[in-house]
Structure formats: structure tokens, C-alpha cells
Design an enzyme around this catalytic site. Structure first.
Site, PDB file in Angstrom:
ATOM      1  NE  ARG A  18      63.653 -17.918 -87.264  1.00  0.00           N
ATOM      2  CZ  ARG A  18      64.555 -17.006 -86.985  1.00  0.00           C
ATOM      3  NH1 ARG A  18      65.673 -17.318 -86.347  1.00  0.00           N
ATOM      4  NH2 ARG A  18      64.348 -15.726 -87.287  1.00  0.00           N
ATOM      5  CG  ASP A  19      64.437 -15.154 -83.457  1.00  0.00           C
ATOM      6  OD1 ASP A  19      65.472 -15.802 -83.239  1.00  0.00           O
ATOM      7  OD2 ASP A  19      64.392 -13.912 -83.432  1.00  0.00           O
ATOM      8  CG  HIS A 210      64.044  -9.277 -85.768  1.00  0.00           C
ATOM      9  ND1 HIS A 210      63.347 -10.407 -86.155  1.00  0.00           N
ATOM     10  CD2 HIS A 210      64.794  -9.667 -84.704  1.00  0.00           C
ATOM     11  CE1 HIS A 210      63.672 -11.426 -85.372  1.00  0.00           C
ATOM     12  NE2 HIS A 210      64.557 -11.001 -84.483  1.00  0.00           N
ATOM     13  CG  HIS A 212      66.333  -9.526 -79.957  1.00  0.00           C
ATOM     14  ND1 HIS A 212      66.989 -10.699 -79.674  1.00  0.00           N
ATOM     15  CD2 HIS A 212      65.640  -9.752 -81.103  1.00  0.00           C
ATOM     16  CE1 HIS A 212      66.732 -11.589 -80.625  1.00  0.00           C
ATOM     17  NE2 HIS A 212      65.921 -11.042 -81.503  1.00  0.00           N
ATOM     18  CB  CYS A 243      69.336 -12.462 -75.160  1.00  0.00           C
ATOM     19  SG  CYS A 243      70.779 -11.775 -75.990  1.00  0.00           S
ATOM     20  CG  ASN A 252      62.736 -12.721 -80.555  1.00  0.00           C
ATOM     21  OD1 ASN A 252      62.937 -12.121 -81.604  1.00  0.00           O
ATOM     22  ND2 ASN A 252      63.204 -13.934 -80.314  1.00  0.00           N
TER      23      ASN A 252
END
Lengths: 303, 303
Positions: A18-19, A210, A212, A243, A252
Site C-alpha cells: 500500500r504505502d 512509522h 521514513h 518520498c 519508507n
């Protein structure tokens, strides 16, 4: 100085499908996505966020959400989650038999507005409905707060604003809260300061981080979180996704790099690094561009 | 859990002109090296390892050691160091008016043999002479122990072997000891275990850490070291240098990324990030290939 103890076991929430994929410009064929998620299911990961039920015109990369969610081989030991922005998205997700619903809101008014064209208050009303409806459909719910450590538009974010939103989400009934460093700007001192406040109200088991890796600090921020008792981390295999606010920079935190550090520290993840690497090489091949992770680069330097 | 305190100030030992350039295949023109080191002298760095007086046939990239050491503009507030393998190298260095002598030895017998074709015992005899002669010429001396956290040939390294070599070097009379993770394999738990033993014998002020970022863990290892009271770190601007054991993978921790994390944690480095970035772009341009650091990549994503 005493060496602080770390959690014995860490749970990785794989958000790559997903991300990761939502931030890649190349559309990955639906069958390849399914094959990749099935591969991820064989790595030992026990949580995979497989897609997003947002309006397909917003994120064309995930326009095949229903098909993917329906056709992956579900392992009963794994939680398959999907990102849900509203009731319409939830209806689509419920038809696709997803285990967990993930809702999202930003700690920054301008980032929230930019992201979903709603104010934070308007979003809270929508999420409240989604969470309620999810619970009545026996789904667990995960909440994301983004831009916790800084916003691409506003810069500084008050910790009190994060706490207010955390309270709001937990009152709605979420089971777990993921605190996101959306632009990869957090540093370990800041992570400890934020967590010190958050953990006065919520147990470490209910909080995930979470990070990055836009400035290379993600694993240092993981270490700071581990030292505060956090044992749940989101990451994306191979660092997939980049990003959106810094094209060409890292996005991520990479699952494979996170798993490398944790297992070398003696922390149990139950993830097989060989299978993980193989799944990374699979999606790298489909993307036709090099993944960001150190693990993939190191592997390729040796082969 | 209590938040551990960090050192208020950190001293960065810039090793790019030596450890970085010696691992780059492209020869940087002597005048460019000098201009780059002069640029580094204007960033606020107070320590620069400018070259290596090894046999030029071993490391052609640094065959201009004398000329570079003689022609850089020396700022009296900065320590200019050079790597010295033996008495012959020391004579060349002394003629070039270097401030500090750096000697090196490996904790791994096979890595030491592979690196300089001598056993560890043979190397100790040579270094003992070099340190003695350096001190009698009023030079401060820095010792490097490499492969402290693992060896590319032998794998595991006993902490006791590191302690034995540390004792040997401090008995010779070195002022500071740099513990090197030559292949970037260290993890934060291991860093704390090694430092717990080392700091029972030596003050944190006498120890520097030299991390490579081959698996992306360098900044996490810095954090672990800071928590143990360490305030001296080696790094290479832009991550210059790569890893000789993993071509294509990352090598030295990048000075700009280290400085980013430290200053954002509120730790004083006195280094100007704009000047640092400018010096990174200068050498990137001369190398004609992208540098590894997150700071450079992020900068380029915004410009």
C-alpha cells in the site's frame, strides 16, 4: 551507564503493497501484486497492509484494490489490512474480506487538507463513522496519525496536537495507533520526547511507529523507540515508495533493513531474511528500478 | 523509562580525504583535493584526516600525499591528521608538517594480513616504533583498530582481542583510539556490549567510533554510542568511499547525515550544514558520480 533492555520480540507491519506502491509511478500489474503479496505471506511477516480503498482516481496505482484483496491467498496467521478513507471505501473493503481496517488523519491541518481536502475536524467525523461501522462488522481497526514529527507545509507540530488526535482515535475505538514521520524528519531525541508523553496515556503495545528514512535516521529512531518499549514498527520491503515530498530521496524505512538490525540485536521477528530478500528482488524486477534498501544493495554487491 | 542523557557536544573526525578517496576508483586531481580540504576547513570541522603516507603503489589515489599535506591552508584551530603505516611513511609525513599521526591495526589476523601483509604481532612492533618517533617529534597520535565488530574473512571477533590491542596501543602512547566497524556489520546492542567493556578501562573522551553504513545501521550505532557517553565519531563527507568488500554498497557513515542527526538532537557540533553541503557538492562534481549521503540526495530533490 546501564544498557537499557529492548522488547524481546518485534512485530513488523509490512506496508509496501500500500504505502510503497502508492508512491511508485510505475503501475504494477494486478497479478504481479497478488503474486508479490503471496510471497510476502511466506516470509514470516504476520501483518500486511495489502491495498487502499481510496477513490481510484486519487491513487490509480491501487485502483485494483478489490481484485487484489479478494485474490491473495490468505494465511489465517496473518492480518491482512487495507487503508480506508471513508464509508464508501469501507463498503468496498468489507466485500473483499479484509481483516483489519486502517484509518488515517494528519496532525497538521495543512497536510490533512492537502492530502484529503478536508479539515482535521471534518476528517474526525468521517473516521468516527468508519471506525464504528468497522467494529460492528467485527473488524479490528488501526489508526494512523501522519506528520507527527514535522509537516512539509507547517514545519513544527505540537505534541499536544498529536495527543489530542490519539485520544480522539482511541475514543472512537481503534486497537492500535501508528505514529508517522511522514517526511522522515524525526530524530531520536524527538522520538523519545513524543513517546514519553504518548506512553503516559497509552500502553506501548497499542502504539506502532512509522518512520521514513529520508534523512537516514529511521533505524536510529527505531532504536530510540525500542528503548521506550515500543515493539511494533511499520516498514516497506526494499524501502519501496520513495518520498512524495522529495523525489529521488528515500521514503519508507525498508523492512529488510529493519529486520537485519533487529535480528542482529537478538530481537525475535520470526521473519526469514532469505524469503524477504527474494520477495524484494521480485518486486524490484517488476518495478524495473533499483530498490533503496541497504539489504538489497548489499545482496547485489555479493552476487 | 528514563531518557538517557547524551554528550552536549560531539567532535566529528572527517576522514573523507583519506578513507573516502582511497576507496574511490577515480583519481581526484591534486589541486581539487587541496581545494576540497580547504573548503572542509571552512565548515567548522575541527579535525580532518587529509591523506595517507602509505606506499603510493598500494594506494595510487593518495600518491600525492606530500604535496597535498604541504599545500592545504592550515587553520590553527583544526587538527590535520594523516594515516601512517611505518617509519618510512612517518618521515614523509614529518616533512609535510602534519599535526597528528594516525596508525592502524586490525583486530582480525586475516584482515590485517590481507590489508598490510603482516601479522598482528609484526604490526605491533612497527606501530610501537612509529608512535614512539611521533611522540618524540611532538605529534599527537591516534590509533585505529579495524574489524572490531566483525571481519570479512573470519566473521566473529572476540571483544577480548579488541581490548588486548587497545591496551597495546594505549601503552605505546596513543592519545585517542578509534574503533572501526570496517564492514558495516555492527548493531546497536553489540556496540553497547563492546563499549561497556572498553569503557571499564578507558575514558569515553579517549575513544572514537568509526562506523560504516553498509547495512544502514551507522546512525543507530552512533545513537547507541552516544548513550554510552561517546562524543567522537569518524565520518566521510557525503559517504564518500563506498565499501571495498561490497562494491556498490555504502561505506563510511556520511558526515552530513551524522551532522544532521546530531544537530537536530540538540547536540552541538559547530559545523555549518550549508558549507558542508557545498563541500559535498564540490567533491561529487569532481567524482562525477552521485554521493551516497541522504543529505546530498535530499538537497538535490529540492533543487
Amino acid at each position: 551507564m546501564a544498557i537499557p533492555s529492548f522488547p524481546e520480540k518485534v512485530y513488523i507491519r509490512e506496508v509496501g503493497p500500500r504505502d510503497g506502491l502508492q508512491n511508485e509511478s510505475k503501475f504494477i500489474q494486478t497479478d504481479d501484486k497478488i503474486q508479490w503479496i503471496d510471497h510476502l505471506s511466506n516470509t514470516g511477516l504476520n501483518y500486511i497492509e495489502v491495498t487502499s480503498f481510496v477513490n481510484p482516481t486519487w491513487i490509480p496505482a491501487l485502483s485494483d484494490a478489490e481484485y487484489v484483496a479478494k485474490h491473495i491467498k490468505k494465511n489465517p496467521d496473518i492480518t491482512y489490512a487495507a487503508l480506508i478513507p471513508n464509508i464508501k471505501g469501507l463498503s468496498r473493503a468489507l466485500e473483499s474480506s479484509i481483516d483489519e481496517v486502517a484509518v488515517f488523519i494528519s496532525a497538521s491541518e495543512s497536510h490533512n487538507k492537502n492530502n484529503i481536502n478536508k479539515t482535521i475536524s471534518e476528517t474526525e467525523i468521517v473516521l468516527s463513522e468508519v471506525v464504528k461501522e468497522s467494529i460492528s462488522n467485527n473488524k479490528t481497526v488501526r489508526g494512523y496519525i501522519s506528520t507527527v514529527f514535522g509537516c512539509p507545509f507547517e514545519g513544527h507540530i505540537e505534541i499536544d496536537q498529536v495527543i489530542r488526535l490519539a485520544d480522539s482515535l482511541f475514543e472512537m475505538g481503534i486497537d492500535e495507533l501508528s505514529l508517522g514521520d511522514t517526511i522522515g524528519i524525526a530524530n531520536p531525541s524527538q522520538v523519545k520526547q513524543v513517546l514519553e508523553k504518548v506512553l503516559k496515556r497509552y500502553s506501548p503495545e497499542s502504539i506502532a511507529m512509522h518512520f521514513h528514512n529520508t534523512r537516514g535516521t529511521a533505524l536510529a529512531n527505531v532504536l530510540a523507540s525500542l528503548e521506550m518499549g515500543i515493539s511494533k514498527f511499520d516498514s516497506s520491503l526494499g524501502g519501496l515508495g520513495g518520498c512524495p515530498y522529495a523525489p529521488g530521496a528515500s521514503g519508507n524505512l525498508a523492512t529488510d533493513d529493519l529486520n537485519y538490525m533487529l535480528t542482529n540485536m537478538g530481537i525475535v521477528t520470526n521473519i526469514n531474511p532469505v524469503e524477504l530478500n527474494s520477495a524484494a528482488l521480485f518486486i524490484q524486477d517488476k518495478l524495473q528500478k533499483p530498490l533503496d534498501s541497504y539489504s538489497v544493495k548489499y545482496y547485489e554487491s555479493q552476487h
